[in-house]
Design a protein around this motif. Structure first.
Motif, PDB file in Angstrom:
ATOM      1  N   UNK A   1       0.842  -1.191   0.000  1.00  0.00           N
ATOM      2  CA  UNK A   1       0.000   0.000   0.000  1.00  0.00           C
ATOM      3  C   UNK A   1       0.881   1.246   0.000  1.00  0.00           C
ATOM      4  N   UNK A   2       0.351   2.309  -0.599  1.00  0.00           N
ATOM      5  CA  UNK A   2       1.103   3.526  -0.873  1.00  0.00           C
ATOM      6  C   UNK A   2       0.462   4.724  -0.173  1.00  0.00           C
ATOM      7  N   UNK A   3       1.278   5.547   0.464  1.00  0.00           N
ATOM      8  CA  UNK A   3       0.818   6.777   1.104  1.00  0.00           C
ATOM      9  C   UNK A   3       1.509   7.956   0.427  1.00  0.00           C
ATOM     10  N   UNK A   4       0.748   8.838  -0.242  1.00  0.00           N
ATOM     11  CA  UNK A   4       1.365   9.958  -0.960  1.00  0.00           C
ATOM     12  C   UNK A   4       1.671  11.123  -0.029  1.00  0.00           C
TER      13      UNK A   4
ATOM     14  N   UNK B   1       4.555  -1.112   3.218  1.00  0.00           N
ATOM     15  CA  UNK B   1       3.992   0.236   3.148  1.00  0.00           C
ATOM     16  C   UNK B   1       5.014   1.135   2.467  1.00  0.00           C
ATOM     17  N   UNK B   2       4.551   1.936   1.492  1.00  0.00           N
ATOM     18  CA  UNK B   2       5.424   2.865   0.785  1.00  0.00           C
ATOM     19  C   UNK B   2       4.987   4.289   1.100  1.00  0.00           C
ATOM     20  N   UNK B   3       5.903   5.077   1.633  1.00  0.00           N
ATOM     21  CA  UNK B   3       5.637   6.462   2.015  1.00  0.00           C
ATOM     22  C   UNK B   3       6.418   7.385   1.089  1.00  0.00           C
ATOM     23  N   UNK B   4       5.705   8.196   0.318  1.00  0.00           N
ATOM     24  CA  UNK B   4       6.347   9.102  -0.632  1.00  0.00           C
ATOM     25  C   UNK B   4       6.318  10.526  -0.070  1.00  0.00           C
ATOM     26  N   UNK B   5       7.376  10.909   0.641  1.00  0.00           N
ATOM     27  CA  UNK B   5       7.452  12.228   1.275  1.00  0.00           C
ATOM     28  C   UNK B   5       6.239  12.488   2.168  1.00  0.00           C
ATOM     29  N   UNK B   6       5.841  11.484   2.923  1.00  0.00           N
ATOM     30  CA  UNK B   6       4.612  11.566   3.707  1.00  0.00           C
ATOM     31  C   UNK B   6       4.670  12.621   4.805  1.00  0.00           C
ATOM     32  N   UNK B   7       5.874  13.026   5.230  1.00  0.00           N
ATOM     33  CA  UNK B   7       5.985  14.018   6.302  1.00  0.00           C
ATOM     34  C   UNK B   7       6.399  15.395   5.791  1.00  0.00           C
TER      35      UNK B   7
ATOM     36  N   UNK C   1      -2.624  11.399   8.347  1.00  0.00           N
ATOM     37  CA  UNK C   1      -2.937  10.229   9.163  1.00  0.00           C
ATOM     38  C   UNK C   1      -4.109   9.458   8.570  1.00  0.00           C
ATOM     39  N   UNK C   2      -5.044  10.159   7.918  1.00  0.00           N
ATOM     40  CA  UNK C   2      -6.155   9.478   7.246  1.00  0.00           C
ATOM     41  C   UNK C   2      -5.643   8.670   6.052  1.00  0.00           C
ATOM     42  N   UNK C   3      -4.695   9.222   5.295  1.00  0.00           N
ATOM     43  CA  UNK C   3      -4.101   8.471   4.180  1.00  0.00           C
ATOM     44  C   UNK C   3      -3.399   7.215   4.716  1.00  0.00           C
ATOM     45  N   UNK C   4      -2.686   7.402   5.840  1.00  0.00           N
ATOM     46  CA  UNK C   4      -1.994   6.266   6.445  1.00  0.00           C
ATOM     47  C   UNK C   4      -2.991   5.221   6.929  1.00  0.00           C
ATOM     48  N   UNK C   5      -4.066   5.670   7.591  1.00  0.00           N
ATOM     49  CA  UNK C   5      -5.084   4.743   8.089  1.00  0.00           C
ATOM     50  C   UNK C   5      -5.713   3.960   6.946  1.00  0.00           C
ATOM     51  N   UNK C   6      -5.982   4.638   5.841  1.00  0.00           N
ATOM     52  CA  UNK C   6      -6.571   3.967   4.681  1.00  0.00           C
ATOM     53  C   UNK C   6      -5.640   2.885   4.162  1.00  0.00           C
ATOM     54  N   UNK C   7      -4.337   3.160   4.149  1.00  0.00           N
ATOM     55  CA  UNK C   7      -3.364   2.174   3.682  1.00  0.00           C
ATOM     56  C   UNK C   7      -3.250   0.993   4.643  1.00  0.00           C
ATOM     57  N   UNK C   8      -3.304   1.269   5.949  1.00  0.00           N
ATOM     58  CA  UNK C   8      -3.124   0.212   6.944  1.00  0.00           C
ATOM     59  C   UNK C   8      -4.362  -0.656   7.124  1.00  0.00           C
ATOM     60  N   UNK C   9      -5.504  -0.186   6.669  1.00  0.00           N
ATOM     61  CA  UNK C   9      -6.778  -0.855   6.942  1.00  0.00           C
ATOM     62  C   UNK C   9      -6.809  -2.292   6.441  1.00  0.00           C
ATOM     63  N   UNK C  10      -6.089  -2.572   5.348  1.00  0.00           N
ATOM     64  CA  UNK C  10      -6.149  -3.911   4.749  1.00  0.00           C
ATOM     65  C   UNK C  10      -4.947  -4.776   5.145  1.00  0.00           C
ATOM     66  N   UNK C  11      -4.276  -4.392   6.237  1.00  0.00           N
ATOM     67  CA  UNK C  11      -3.158  -5.172   6.770  1.00  0.00           C
ATOM     68  C   UNK C  11      -2.079  -5.468   5.722  1.00  0.00           C
TER      69      UNK C  11
ATOM     70  N   UNK D   1       5.607  18.301  15.281  1.00  0.00           N
ATOM     71  CA  UNK D   1       4.731  17.466  16.107  1.00  0.00           C
ATOM     72  C   UNK D   1       3.987  16.466  15.240  1.00  0.00           C
ATOM     73  N   UNK D   2       3.411  16.924  14.129  1.00  0.00           N
ATOM     74  CA  UNK D   2       2.607  16.056  13.265  1.00  0.00           C
ATOM     75  C   UNK D   2       3.446  14.968  12.604  1.00  0.00           C
ATOM     76  N   UNK D   3       4.648  15.334  12.152  1.00  0.00           N
ATOM     77  CA  UNK D   3       5.446  14.324  11.433  1.00  0.00           C
ATOM     78  C   UNK D   3       5.965  13.234  12.371  1.00  0.00           C
ATOM     79  N   UNK D   4       6.325  13.607  13.601  1.00  0.00           N
ATOM     80  CA  UNK D   4       6.773  12.577  14.536  1.00  0.00           C
ATOM     81  C   UNK D   4       5.607  11.713  15.003  1.00  0.00           C
ATOM     82  N   UNK D   5       4.442  12.303  15.138  1.00  0.00           N
ATOM     83  CA  UNK D   5       3.252  11.524  15.490  1.00  0.00           C
ATOM     84  C   UNK D   5       2.949  10.498  14.407  1.00  0.00           C
ATOM     85  N   UNK D   6       3.037  10.933  13.152  1.00  0.00           N
ATOM     86  CA  UNK D   6       2.792  10.013  12.036  1.00  0.00           C
ATOM     87  C   UNK D   6       3.814   8.885  12.022  1.00  0.00           C
TER      88      UNK D   6
END
Length: 235
Positions: free
Chosen positions: A76-79, A157-163, A143-153, A169-174
């Motif tokens: 799964x991919x997170x843009x 996981x591919x993160x393309x400049x996700x932070x 975080x919603x994009x990440x949740x959508x990717x993680x939903x199907x186990x 605060x937000x990037x470390x939380x993610x």
């Protein structure tokens, strides 16, 4: 943390990508280990996102090969961002559940509802579940994009400049959520990042792409003097 001696999830052998007569890079070798986080780094325009597209099957290699040790691996991919997010006036919970392939069913099964609740909790979105995605902050959307990717186990996981567009605060939380899933849900991650603090804090291994001499190794051995930290690119 699992050992890098376990069978890798993905192997890259002598990868080369060329546009017209111009080579982005040649002879690139790397591996993605089980429950490892691989940071793909390099100067602007070197072709980091192009490599991700090749891994996702959207870009043809000019040379070399990418080998999945399990061809049925769920990826799964997170843009960095979705330019059409304003076209989704959905609640965050409804947006996340779009990841399910329900076929003809207009409802979620009990197991799907439980998984959705679990993912929203893990990504700190429970209290925001009824907020519209197009009215959410950058960190909340990411975080919603990440949740959508993680939903199907997924197992990868591919993160393309996700932070890239997030505050500290937000990037470390993610990334804390991503690390939790790596450690507790047998997840392997490939991420592009220009943020060396994030790379050094969260990544296990690195792939430094260069037109001259790409290299792969442990983040603990990364020589950051070779990098130019600047604006993000999408090449």
């Amino acid at each position: 943390m699992t050992s890098q001696t376990k069978q890798p999830v993905l192997l890259g052998h002598n990868i080369g990508i060329k546009f017209d007569q111009h080579w982005l890079y040649q002879g690139v070798n790397f591996q993605l280990g089980q429950q490892r986080m691989l940071a793909v780094i390099g100067d602007n325009g070197v072709g980091k996102t192009t490599l991700l597209r090749a891994i996702l099957g959207q870009q043809q290699l000019t040379a070399g090969e990418l080998v999945w040790t399990n061809p049925a691996t769920v990826v799964r991919y997170v843009p960095q961002e979705r330019p059409n997010v304003a076209d989704f006036p959905l609640y965050i919970a409804d947006f996340v559940e779009l990841s399910y392939d329900r076929g003809w069913r207009p409802w979620l099964s009990r197991a799907e509802k439980q998984q959705l609740t679990h993912i929203l909790k893990d990504t700190h979105l429970t209290s925001l579940a009824r907020r519209r995605i197009d009215r959410a902050s950058g960190g909340e959307r990411q975080r919603a994009y990440l949740a959508q990717a993680l939903l199907v186990n997924p197992s990868v996981l591919i993160l393309d400049e996700a932070t890239a567009n997030l505050d500290n605060v937000a990037k470390y939380e993610l990334m804390d959520v991503v690390r939790h899933y790596r450690d507790h849900h047998h997840l392997s991650i490939i991420m592009i990042s220009h943020d060396l603090d994030i790379v050094k804090e969260f990544a296990d291994d690195y792939l430094l792409l260069s037109a001259q001499d790409s290299e792969f190794g442990s983040v603990a051995e990364l020589d950051t003097s070779r990098l130019k930290v600047g604006n993000q690119d999408h090449a």
